[in-house]
Write a protein that holds these residues in place. Structure first.
Motif, PDB file in Angstrom:
ATOM      1  N   THR A 151      -6.254   1.798  -2.084  1.00 57.14           N
ATOM      2  CA  THR A 151      -4.848   2.187  -1.961  1.00 57.14           C
ATOM      3  C   THR A 151      -3.964   1.452  -2.953  1.00 57.14           C
ATOM      4  N   VAL A 152      -4.157   0.127  -3.075  1.00 58.70           N
ATOM      5  CA  VAL A 152      -3.286  -0.648  -3.961  1.00 58.70           C
ATOM      6  C   VAL A 152      -3.507  -0.281  -5.430  1.00 58.70           C
ATOM      7  N   LEU A 153      -4.642   0.358  -5.728  1.00 60.24           N
ATOM      8  CA  LEU A 153      -4.869   0.843  -7.083  1.00 60.24           C
ATOM      9  C   LEU A 153      -4.298   2.249  -7.282  1.00 60.24           C
ATOM     10  N   VAL A 195      -4.132  -7.421  12.831  1.00 61.22           N
ATOM     11  CA  VAL A 195      -4.144  -5.962  12.980  1.00 61.22           C
ATOM     12  C   VAL A 195      -2.734  -5.408  12.823  1.00 61.22           C
ATOM     13  N   PHE A 196      -1.747  -6.107  13.379  1.00 62.71           N
ATOM     14  CA  PHE A 196      -0.353  -5.690  13.201  1.00 62.71           C
ATOM     15  C   PHE A 196      -0.002  -5.644  11.715  1.00 62.71           C
ATOM     16  N   ALA A 197      -0.468  -6.635  10.965  1.00 72.64           N
ATOM     17  CA  ALA A 197      -0.176  -6.694   9.526  1.00 72.64           C
ATOM     18  C   ALA A 197      -0.814  -5.526   8.779  1.00 72.64           C
ATOM     19  N   VAL A 198      -2.001  -5.088   9.199  1.00 70.45           N
ATOM     20  CA  VAL A 198      -2.646  -3.947   8.551  1.00 70.45           C
ATOM     21  C   VAL A 198      -1.833  -2.677   8.787  1.00 70.45           C
ATOM     22  N   PHE A 199      -1.356  -2.503  10.016  1.00 69.38           N
ATOM     23  CA  PHE A 199      -0.485  -1.358  10.301  1.00 69.38           C
ATOM     24  C   PHE A 199       0.765  -1.411   9.424  1.00 69.38           C
ATOM     25  N   LEU A 200       1.358  -2.595   9.293  1.00 72.34           N
ATOM     26  CA  LEU A 200       2.556  -2.754   8.480  1.00 72.34           C
ATOM     27  C   LEU A 200       2.268  -2.419   7.025  1.00 72.34           C
ATOM     28  N   PHE A 201       1.152  -2.915   6.518  1.00 69.67           N
ATOM     29  CA  PHE A 201       0.733  -2.631   5.132  1.00 69.67           C
ATOM     30  C   PHE A 201       0.626  -1.135   4.898  1.00 69.67           C
ATOM     31  N   ASN A 202      -0.032  -0.435   5.805  1.00 66.53           N
ATOM     32  CA  ASN A 202      -0.242   1.003   5.647  1.00 66.53           C
ATOM     33  C   ASN A 202       1.091   1.744   5.605  1.00 66.53           C
ATOM     34  N   GLY A 203       1.991   1.403   6.523  1.00 66.29           N
ATOM     35  CA  GLY A 203       3.285   2.069   6.547  1.00 66.29           C
ATOM     36  C   GLY A 203       4.129   1.767   5.335  1.00 66.29           C
ATOM     37  N   ALA A 204       4.115   0.525   4.868  1.00 66.68           N
ATOM     38  CA  ALA A 204       4.953   0.125   3.733  1.00 66.68           C
ATOM     39  C   ALA A 204       4.527   0.830   2.455  1.00 66.68           C
ATOM     40  N   LEU A 205       3.213   0.864   2.186  1.00 66.86           N
ATOM     41  CA  LEU A 205       2.769   1.516   0.963  1.00 66.86           C
ATOM     42  C   LEU A 205       2.964   3.024   1.023  1.00 66.86           C
ATOM     43  N   HIS A 255       8.535  -0.128  -9.741  1.00 66.38           N
ATOM     44  CA  HIS A 255       8.646  -0.209  -8.285  1.00 66.38           C
ATOM     45  C   HIS A 255       7.278  -0.180  -7.609  1.00 66.38           C
ATOM     46  N   LEU A 256       6.433   0.784  -7.961  1.00 63.39           N
ATOM     47  CA  LEU A 256       5.166   0.953  -7.256  1.00 63.39           C
ATOM     48  C   LEU A 256       4.138  -0.114  -7.623  1.00 63.39           C
ATOM     49  N   ILE A 257       4.180  -0.650  -8.831  1.00 62.40           N
ATOM     50  CA  ILE A 257       3.303  -1.771  -9.167  1.00 62.40           C
ATOM     51  C   ILE A 257       3.687  -3.001  -8.352  1.00 62.40           C
ATOM     52  N   PHE A 258       4.973  -3.236  -8.213  1.00 60.67           N
ATOM     53  CA  PHE A 258       5.449  -4.361  -7.400  1.00 60.67           C
ATOM     54  C   PHE A 258       4.971  -4.232  -5.961  1.00 60.67           C
ATOM     55  N   VAL A 259       5.104  -3.031  -5.403  1.00 63.02           N
ATOM     56  CA  VAL A 259       4.669  -2.785  -4.026  1.00 63.02           C
ATOM     57  C   VAL A 259       3.170  -3.019  -3.877  1.00 63.02           C
ATOM     58  N   ALA A 311      -1.557  -6.100  -1.843  1.00 61.06           N
ATOM     59  CA  ALA A 311      -2.868  -6.711  -2.070  1.00 61.06           C
ATOM     60  C   ALA A 311      -2.893  -8.152  -1.575  1.00 61.06           C
ATOM     61  N   VAL A 312      -1.827  -8.883  -1.817  1.00 61.62           N
ATOM     62  CA  VAL A 312      -1.754 -10.273  -1.353  1.00 61.62           C
ATOM     63  C   VAL A 312      -1.770 -10.337   0.173  1.00 61.62           C
ATOM     64  N   ALA A 313      -1.040  -9.441   0.809  1.00 68.50           N
ATOM     65  CA  ALA A 313      -0.967  -9.437   2.278  1.00 68.50           C
ATOM     66  C   ALA A 313      -2.335  -9.154   2.903  1.00 68.50           C
ATOM     67  N   ILE A 314      -3.048  -8.159   2.380  1.00 72.51           N
ATOM     68  CA  ILE A 314      -4.362  -7.826   2.930  1.00 72.51           C
ATOM     69  C   ILE A 314      -5.345  -8.966   2.720  1.00 72.51           C
ATOM     70  N   ALA A 315      -5.306  -9.601   1.566  1.00 73.07           N
ATOM     71  CA  ALA A 315      -6.204 -10.724   1.292  1.00 73.07           C
ATOM     72  C   ALA A 315      -5.993 -11.855   2.295  1.00 73.07           C
ATOM     73  N   TRP A 316      -4.766 -12.014   2.758  1.00 68.73           N
ATOM     74  CA  TRP A 316      -4.449 -13.093   3.698  1.00 68.73           C
ATOM     75  C   TRP A 316      -4.981 -12.817   5.100  1.00 68.73           C
ATOM     76  N   VAL A 317      -4.926 -11.560   5.564  1.00 69.36           N
ATOM     77  CA  VAL A 317      -5.221 -11.272   6.969  1.00 69.36           C
ATOM     78  C   VAL A 317      -6.607 -10.698   7.222  1.00 69.36           C
ATOM     79  N   ILE A 318      -7.319 -10.238   6.207  1.00 70.41           N
ATOM     80  CA  ILE A 318      -8.496  -9.420   6.446  1.00 70.41           C
ATOM     81  C   ILE A 318      -9.576 -10.157   7.242  1.00 70.41           C
ATOM     82  N   ARG A 319      -9.731 -11.448   7.042  1.00 66.42           N
ATOM     83  CA  ARG A 319     -10.793 -12.168   7.756  1.00 66.42           C
ATOM     84  C   ARG A 319     -10.538 -12.271   9.246  1.00 66.42           C
ATOM     85  N   ALA A 320      -9.278 -12.127   9.661  1.00 66.51           N
ATOM     86  CA  ALA A 320      -8.951 -12.226  11.087  1.00 66.51           C
ATOM     87  C   ALA A 320      -9.026 -10.884  11.808  1.00 66.51           C
TER      88      ALA A 320
END
Length: 395
Positions: free
Chosen positions: A78-80, A8-18, A159-163, A168-177
Motif C-alpha cells: 500500500t505505501v508503495l 490493532v487500533f493503529a492498523v485500522f487507523l493506518f488503513n483509513g488514513a491512507l 502530498h501522497l509521498i508524505f502520507v 510506513a513508519v507507523a506500521i513498522a512500529w506496531v506490527i510486532r504487537a
C-alpha cells in the motif's frame, strides 16, 4: 512496544488514513487524468475489483499464516502504491493502480478484522466498534490532511509521498504487537455447515453490502457532490468527508456500552434509519450547511454496520478452542466488497444521466434496505442456536 489492542487500533487507523488521503483528493486526480464523472466511476471500479477478487484468497491465507503476516504484506504494498497514483495519465492507468490498492485493502481488512476478533476474545469485550473507530479516525486525519494539502497548494506527488512515509513508519512500529493468529484447527463450529450454505452469513453480508455502497458513495463522491452541486471550493469539498468521519468515529468510540445496552441487531437497524434519513436530507435540501449535517448523520448511522457485522460473523465461526472465524469474515467481507465494486460505476452512471443528487438519493434507498435484512439475520441466528443447542454469547 504497544499492546495488541493498541497495535490493532493503529492498523485500522493506518488503513483509513491512507485510503482517505487519496480519495479526498479525487477532484485533483480526476483533473490529472481528464476523467468525467462516468469515466471516473469506471476507474474507481478498479479498486472495487481488487477488493472483491482478493478478499476470499486473503481469508484463506490468513487462516494459514496468521493475521500479522497478511497485514504486513498488505501495508507494505500500500505505501508503495499510494504515491503511484500520481503517475497515472489516463483513467485506465488510474484504474490499474486502484486495482492494486484495492487488493492491498482487502488483505488489510481481512487481516485486521481477524486480529481484532482475537483481541476481543482475549479480553472478552465487544471492542469491534472501537477498532473500527480507528479506521474512521484515520479517515478523518487523511481527509483533513488532503484538505490542508489542497489549501496550501501541495501537489498530489508531494502530498501522497508524505502520507506513505508516515504510514510506513507507523506500521513498522506496531506490527510486532499485532496478534499472530494461528491457522485452522480440526475443531468445528457449532454449526458445521459450509459457510456458503449458511443463510445467516449471506444476510450479514447483505447488510455490509448496503453499508459498503453508502460508505463508498460518501468517500468517493462527497467531495464532487459539494463542489459540483453545492458550489464550494475543492478544499471545502475535501473537508466535507470530515463531518462524516467525525460522527462515525465518535459513535464507534462509544460503541461498547451501546452494543451492550441495546444489542447488535437493534443497533444495526436503528443506525440504518438514521443514515438513510441523513443522506436524504443532504440531497433534498439545496444548502451546503444542511448537506454537511446530512453526511454527519450518515456517518453516525453507518458507524456500527461493519464492526458489529464482523463481530457477529466471527462469533458465528468460533470454534471450540476459541479460534476461528477467518472464513466467515472472509465471506462477509467478499460480498460486502461487491458494494465497493458496484457502487462507483452505478453512482457515476446515474450522476452522468442526471446529477449527483439523484444518484445519492438512490444510495439512501439502498441504506433503508438494511433494516429488513437485519431483522431476517436476527431470526436466522436464533434458528442456528436452537438447532445447535448453543447459547448465544451476544445479546
Amino acid at each position: 512496544m504497544p499492546t495488541p489492542r493498541l497495535a490493532v487500533f493503529a492498523v485500522f487507523l493506518f488503513n483509513g488514513a491512507l485510503f482517505l488521503s487519496w480519495a479526498a483528493r479525487m477532484p485533483a486526480l480526476a483533473a490529472q487524468v481528464g476523467a468525467t464523472e462516468a469515466t471516473l466511476g469506471l476507474a474507481l471500479f478498479g479498486a472495487s475489483v481488487g477488493l472483491a477478487v482478493t478478499a476470499p484468497f486473503a481469508a484463506r491465507i490468513c487462516a494459514r499464516v496468521g493475521a500479522r503476516k497478511l497485514i504486513l504484506v498488505g501495508a507494505g504494498v500500500t505505501v508503495l502504491a499510494v504515491p503511484g497514483l500520481t503517475l497515472a495519465d489516463t483513467p485506465l492507468q488510474l484504474g490499474l493502480v486502484l486495482f492494486v490498492l484495492g487488493s492491498c485493502g482487502a488483505s488489510l481488512d481481512v487481516g485486521m478484522n481477524v486480529a481484532a476478533v482475537a483481541v476481543t476474545r482475549a479480553l472478552d469485550r465487544p471492542l469491534m466498534p472501537q477498532f473500527h473507530a480507528g479506521f474512521s479516525v484515520g479517515g478523518l486525519v487523511g481527509s483533513l490532511g488532503a484538505a490542508a494539502a489542497a489549501a496550501v497548494g501541495w501537489g498530489l506527488t508531494r502530498h501522497l509521498i508524505f502520507v506513505a512515509v508516515i504510514g510506513a513508519v507507523a506500521i513498522a512500529w506496531v506490527i510486532r504487537a499485532v496478534p499472530d493468529t494461528t491457522g485452522e484447527t480440526t475443531d468445528t463450529v457449532a454449526d458445521d455447515r459450509p459457510v456458503l450454505k449458511r443463510p445467516l452469513l449471506w444476510l450479514l453480508a447483505t447488510i455490509t453490502l448496503c453499508s459498503a455502497i453508502a460508505e463508498g458513495a460518501a468517500s468517493d463522491w462527497s467531495a464532487l457532490f459539494f463542489v459540483n452541486e453545492r458550489g464550494v471550493s475543492e478544499a471545502a469539498g475535501a473537508a466535507a468527508y470530515a463531518g462524516f468521519s467525525i460522527a462515525m468515529a465518535t459513535a464507534r468510540l462509544l460503541g461498547e456500552p451501546a452494543q451492550r445496552r441495546v444489542g447488535p441487531y437493534r443497533l444495526l437497524a436503528s443506525g440504518a434509519v438514521v443514515a438513510a434519513t441523513g443522506l436524504a436530507l443532504a440531497v433534498l435540501v439545496p444548502s451546503a450547511a444542511v448537506g454537511y449535517v446530512g453526511f454527519a448523520l450518515v456517518g453516525l448511522g453507518l458507524a456500527f454496520a461493519f464492526p458489529v457485522i464482523m463481530d457477529l460473523a466471527g462469533d458465528a465461526g468460533k470454534r471450540a478452542d476459541g479460534t476461528g472465524g477467518e472464513r466467515e469474515i472472509g465471506l462477509v467481507t467478499t460480498v460486502a466488497y461487491t458494494g465497493f465494486l458496484l457502487g462507483p460505476p452505478v453512482v457515476g452512471g446515474i450522476a452522468h444521466a442526471s446529477n449527483l443528487s439523484i444518484s445519492l438519493g438512490f444510495v439512501a434507498f439502498v441504506i433503508a434496505l438494511m433494516v429488513p435484512a437485519v431483522l431476517l439475520a436476527r431470526r436466522s441466528r436464533a434458528r442456528e442456536l436452537t438447532r445447535s443447542g448453543a447459547g448465544s454469547t451476544r445479546p
